[in-house]
Design a protein around this motif. Structure first.
Motif, PDB file in Angstrom:
ATOM      1  N   THR A   1       1.028  -1.136  -0.392  1.00  0.00           N
ATOM      2  CA  THR A   1       0.008   0.155  -0.296  1.00  0.00           C
ATOM      3  C   THR A   1       0.643   0.810  -0.309  1.00  0.00           C
ATOM      4  O   THR A   1       0.383   2.248  -0.250  1.00  0.00           O
ATOM      5  CB  THR A   1      -0.617  -0.342   1.123  1.00  0.00           C
ATOM      6  N   LEU A   2       2.214   0.845  -0.129  1.00  0.00           N
ATOM      7  CA  LEU A   2       3.288   2.243   0.429  1.00  0.00           C
ATOM      8  C   LEU A   2       3.197   2.432  -1.528  1.00  0.00           C
ATOM      9  O   LEU A   2       3.391   1.521  -1.789  1.00  0.00           O
ATOM     10  CB  LEU A   2       4.763   2.022   1.325  1.00  0.00           C
ATOM     11  N   GLN A   3       3.784   4.114  -1.183  1.00  0.00           N
ATOM     12  CA  GLN A   3       3.854   4.414  -2.783  1.00  0.00           C
ATOM     13  C   GLN A   3       4.940   5.712  -2.825  1.00  0.00           C
ATOM     14  O   GLN A   3       5.598   6.065  -0.984  1.00  0.00           O
ATOM     15  CB  GLN A   3       2.990   5.036  -3.111  1.00  0.00           C
TER      16      GLN A   3
ATOM     17  N   LYS B   1       6.982   8.513  -2.238  1.00  0.00           N
ATOM     18  CA  LYS B   1       7.397  10.087  -2.469  1.00  0.00           C
ATOM     19  C   LYS B   1       5.743   9.979  -0.841  1.00  0.00           C
ATOM     20  O   LYS B   1       5.773  11.218  -0.957  1.00  0.00           O
ATOM     21  CB  LYS B   1       6.491  10.423  -3.678  1.00  0.00           C
ATOM     22  N   ASP B   2       5.753   9.009  -0.446  1.00  0.00           N
ATOM     23  CA  ASP B   2       4.820   8.735   0.679  1.00  0.00           C
ATOM     24  C   ASP B   2       5.728   9.667   1.882  1.00  0.00           C
ATOM     25  O   ASP B   2       6.733   9.039   2.173  1.00  0.00           O
ATOM     26  CB  ASP B   2       4.053   7.438   1.266  1.00  0.00           C
TER      27      ASP B   2
ATOM     28  N   ILE C   1       5.826   8.958   5.608  1.00  0.00           N
ATOM     29  CA  ILE C   1       4.852   8.583   6.893  1.00  0.00           C
ATOM     30  C   ILE C   1       5.255   9.677   8.048  1.00  0.00           C
ATOM     31  O   ILE C   1       5.744  10.124   8.632  1.00  0.00           O
ATOM     32  CB  ILE C   1       5.603   7.785   7.262  1.00  0.00           C
TER      33      ILE C   1
ATOM     34  N   VAL D   1       0.101   7.980   6.251  1.00  0.00           N
ATOM     35  CA  VAL D   1       1.078   8.744   5.683  1.00  0.00           C
ATOM     36  C   VAL D   1       0.679  10.522   4.480  1.00  0.00           C
ATOM     37  O   VAL D   1      -0.677  10.344   4.686  1.00  0.00           O
ATOM     38  CB  VAL D   1       1.202   7.913   4.336  1.00  0.00           C
TER      39      VAL D   1
ATOM     40  N   ARG E   1       0.264  11.564   1.434  1.00  0.00           N
ATOM     41  CA  ARG E   1       0.098  11.296  -0.471  1.00  0.00           C
ATOM     42  C   ARG E   1      -0.678  12.147  -0.931  1.00  0.00           C
ATOM     43  O   ARG E   1      -1.825  12.720  -0.525  1.00  0.00           O
ATOM     44  CB  ARG E   1      -0.359  10.171  -0.976  1.00  0.00           C
ATOM     45  N   ASP E   2       0.326  12.770  -1.985  1.00  0.00           N
ATOM     46  CA  ASP E   2      -0.672  14.403  -2.667  1.00  0.00           C
ATOM     47  C   ASP E   2      -1.163  15.045  -1.720  1.00  0.00           C
ATOM     48  O   ASP E   2      -2.569  15.342  -2.135  1.00  0.00           O
ATOM     49  CB  ASP E   2      -1.127  13.420  -3.711  1.00  0.00           C
TER      50      ASP E   2
ATOM     51  N   GLU F   1      -3.346  13.333   3.515  1.00  0.00           N
ATOM     52  CA  GLU F   1      -2.987  12.136   4.790  1.00  0.00           C
ATOM     53  C   GLU F   1      -4.317  11.268   4.768  1.00  0.00           C
ATOM     54  O   GLU F   1      -5.505  11.026   4.770  1.00  0.00           O
ATOM     55  CB  GLU F   1      -3.223  12.796   6.269  1.00  0.00           C
ATOM     56  N   GLN F   2      -3.531   9.664   4.917  1.00  0.00           N
ATOM     57  CA  GLN F   2      -4.254   8.287   4.270  1.00  0.00           C
ATOM     58  C   GLN F   2      -3.589   7.551   5.928  1.00  0.00           C
ATOM     59  O   GLN F   2      -2.889   6.915   6.441  1.00  0.00           O
ATOM     60  CB  GLN F   2      -4.227   7.919   3.361  1.00  0.00           C
TER      61      GLN F   2
END
Length: 447
Positions: A234-236, A238-239, A241, A271, A273-274, A277-278
């Motif tokens: 699930t990590l990408q 540029k994430d 944390i 994280v 992302r873009d 937060e997710q």
């Protein structure tokens, strides 16, 4: 290609410093109508790579890149031309000139070295300005990964306040040297100030961890790449944390501690992302890892995320002059302190004295004019200071005897000067062998 770039910078810097240093002797010699027989870049032992005689002077390039020289008529130097010295003095010879003229000729080389360094620093201030992070902006302190600094009492999160009573205002290229040259450092930890005494043999201890900085900027936990066998798909890349197991992880060093305490567990994480937060879950391996490679952020991105404020100070040409002069003065004083440490057996700093390989290694593998000029300016100061040491065969040795002559009114005999030149030459060869021997030893043992 990287090696070629590194070597090119090394040779260009060395050649520039040698030619200008020797010009510092050559020009006043000519002004005082003293004959200069040779002007050489590098040493022409047995033969030259290139040579051409113009007027009374032979200009050339030798094959041995250990320095350069000008051969001045009637001077007892490394050429040890006893036949010339046995003849009656001639009006165009060095030995026939008044003592003050000989002193100016001998001081010319180091004078050019110091002037060059100050000119470079002035030019750099004008061309590049100064980029730094104000020390007051490090609200969460510094990252301390170096075992020697940890043993001395430093911890990650410490704020560096002052070194030997001098307030640290900026985090820049000079901060490491300021700490190394200090005996006591004032820090702030948990809102309280305390003083840490650095070990006398700090330089020697640090040599065991040359690849680990004394202090670092604390960085966020950014994903650079997800490994193929990672359990956390699930990590990408540029994430960023921002929390692990319900605890904030503004910095990677905070995340490391949580991961080490969560080995073999599955924990919640957040994280960024873009810019959103997710919430996700992460499987932690038995080694305390999540199957990723760390990435980095540019200075601009760090500033946008609110980590650090990058300050850029630009100067007009007139403003650059005092800035460059101050920089040169600080570097000159700093190098003087380094020499003092080297000659103090308690510091064991003499073990870290390096030769040509050590100088070669400080040049980067990518071309950067800013870095090139910064290193060249420092080397120019080092060359000037080293040449001023009162060792026969160095400029400082000649200056020492000339000052004696001017003060006492008595000129040392040619025989005495010849013997002193031999002693000085032996000392220089010993120092050269020691410095380059250190390079070889470090290469063998990996230190």
């Amino acid at each position: 290609m990287d090696l070629f770039i590194k070597l090119s910078q090394f040779l260009l810097s060395l050649s520039l410093l040698i030619i200008l240093h020797e010009l510092g002797h050559f020009i006043p010699a000519k002004l005082f109508k003293t004959r200069v027989e040779k002007f050489y870049l590098f040493f022409d032992v047995k033969y030259s790579l290139l040579k051409k005689k113009i007027g009374e002077t032979e200009y050339g390039i030798g094959w041995l890149p250990l320095g350069g020289y000008v051969k001045i008529s009637g001077m007892i130097d490394e050429s040890m031309d006893k036949e010339q010295m046995a003849l009656p003095p001639q009006p165009w010879e060095f030995r026939s000139k008044p003592a003050y003229q000989r002193l100016i000729i001998m001081l010319g080389g180091v004078t050019v070295n110091f002037i060059l360094a100050f000119i470079i620093y002035i030019g750099m201030a004008f061309a590049y300005g100064e980029t730094y992070v104000a020390n007051s902006d490090f609200q969460d302190g510094m990252l301390i990964n170096n075992p020697v600094m940890q043993e001395a009492g430093f911890k990650t999160g410490d704020k560096i306040i002052a070194a030997d009573g001098e307030k640290i205002a900026r985090f820049d290229n000079d901060i490491t040297m300021k700490l190394i040259m200090s005996r006591k450092v004032l820090i702030e930890r948990d809102g309280k100030e305390q003083e840490i005494a650095l070990p006398v043999d700090l330089v020697d201890r640090l040599s065991q961890y040359e690849k680990t900085n004394l202090i670092d900027i604390r960085m966020p936990f950014v994903i650079g790449a997800v490994e193929d066998d990672s359990p956390n798909t699930t990590l990408q890349p540029k994430d960023l944390i921002t929390s692990l197991n319900g605890q904030p992880t503004k910095y990677f060093d905070q995340a490391e501690i949580i991961l080490a305490n969560s080995k073999g567990k599955t924990i919640p994480a957040t994280v960024l992302r873009d810019q959103k937060e997710q919430n996700i879950t992460l499987k932690i391996s038995k080694e305390g890892t999540v199957g990723v490679q760390r990435g980095g952020l540019t200075i601009d991105n760090l500033e946008k995320l609110g980590y650090y404020k990058i300050s850029k100070q630009e100067y007009s040409f007139m403003e650059s002059i005092p800035v460059g002069l101050t920089k040169g003065k600080d570097q000159l004083i700093g190098y003087g302190k380094q020499l003092k440490m080297i000659f103090n057996p308690q510091t064991k700093a003499y073990k870290q004295v390096g030769g040509f390989k050590a100088i070669f290694d400080i040049f980067p593998e990518t071309w950067s004019w800013e870095t090139f000029w910064r290193i060249t300016a420092l080397l120019s100061i080092m060359l000037g200071v080293m040449n001023l040491l009162p060792i026969p065969a160095l400029d400082g040795g000649h200056v020492m005897f000339l000052l004696y002559e001017i003060i006492s009114g008595k000129k040392p005999s040619d025989k005495f000067l010849e013997n002193a030149q031999v002693v000085g030459f032996v000392l220089l060869i010993t120092l050269l062998l020691f410095a380059n021997g250190n390079d070889i030893y470090k290469a063998i043992v990996g230190r």
